[in-house]
Scaffold this active site. Sequence first.
Site, PDB file in Angstrom:
ATOM      1  N   THR A 190       5.144  11.488  -2.137  1.00  0.00           N
ATOM      2  CA  THR A 190       4.446  10.532  -3.002  1.00  0.00           C
ATOM      3  C   THR A 190       2.947  10.739  -2.887  1.00  0.00           C
ATOM      4  O   THR A 190       2.458  11.311  -1.913  1.00  0.00           O
ATOM      5  CB  THR A 190       4.780   9.069  -2.614  1.00  0.00           C
ATOM      6  OG1 THR A 190       4.378   8.839  -1.271  1.00  0.00           O
ATOM      7  CG2 THR A 190       6.264   8.776  -2.780  1.00  0.00           C
TER       8      THR A 190
ATOM      9  N   GLU B  77       2.469   3.972  -4.714  1.00  0.00           N
ATOM     10  CA  GLU B  77       2.845   5.335  -4.354  1.00  0.00           C
ATOM     11  C   GLU B  77       3.585   5.960  -5.522  1.00  0.00           C
ATOM     12  O   GLU B  77       4.635   5.469  -5.932  1.00  0.00           O
ATOM     13  CB  GLU B  77       3.707   5.326  -3.098  1.00  0.00           C
ATOM     14  CG  GLU B  77       2.954   4.790  -1.892  1.00  0.00           C
ATOM     15  CD  GLU B  77       3.845   4.630  -0.691  1.00  0.00           C
ATOM     16  OE1 GLU B  77       3.683   5.417   0.257  1.00  0.00           O
ATOM     17  OE2 GLU B  77       4.697   3.719  -0.718  1.00  0.00           O
TER      18      GLU B  77
END
Length: 181
Positions: free
Chosen positions: A46, A106
């Site tokens: 991420t 994220e």
Amino acid sequence: MSSGATRPPRERIAGPSTPAVPFPLRASGAVQRGFGRGSKELGCPTEALEIFDALEKEKATGVYYGFAQVDLPDAPEGEDKDRGVFPMAMSVGWNPYYKNEKLTAEVHIIHEYANDFYGRNLRVVVLGYIRPELDYISKEALIEDIDTDKRVAIESLARPAYAVFKDDALFTHPTPTPSSA
């Protein structure tokens, strides 16, 4: 809310047939180092992004979907494929499984990149909401939901009214930033 292995099957597509208010939401910013858990522990790299201004009115934690692009103007030969616009799933919240003390966004770009791109500019167009943030009884349950979120994002974005955002002006006519100028 807690999630375990006994949860019923989830829907394969999220959201209405066309993006509805407050979507689309557009944001960009430099990719920041996060907690380092995405790739190592969850098998899902991420990118941490400051997107809270765009989501401030909603203030809804959970998982969203849309498209993302990383500025890679100096990508080495053979990495041109990394310059595209790709589907993404984005978690906004406190990550209760990890007991975060800071609200984070994220972004998981559903693409295999050749290299890391910390410090590069990331642009996202958020088009819909998949589900609320959950607390998990195990890392395995979390990973299972992340995998489902990615599939839901891909299938949701395949609908014609969503797919057109792959050519959004944010991607085709980006405003120069220090990392992409």
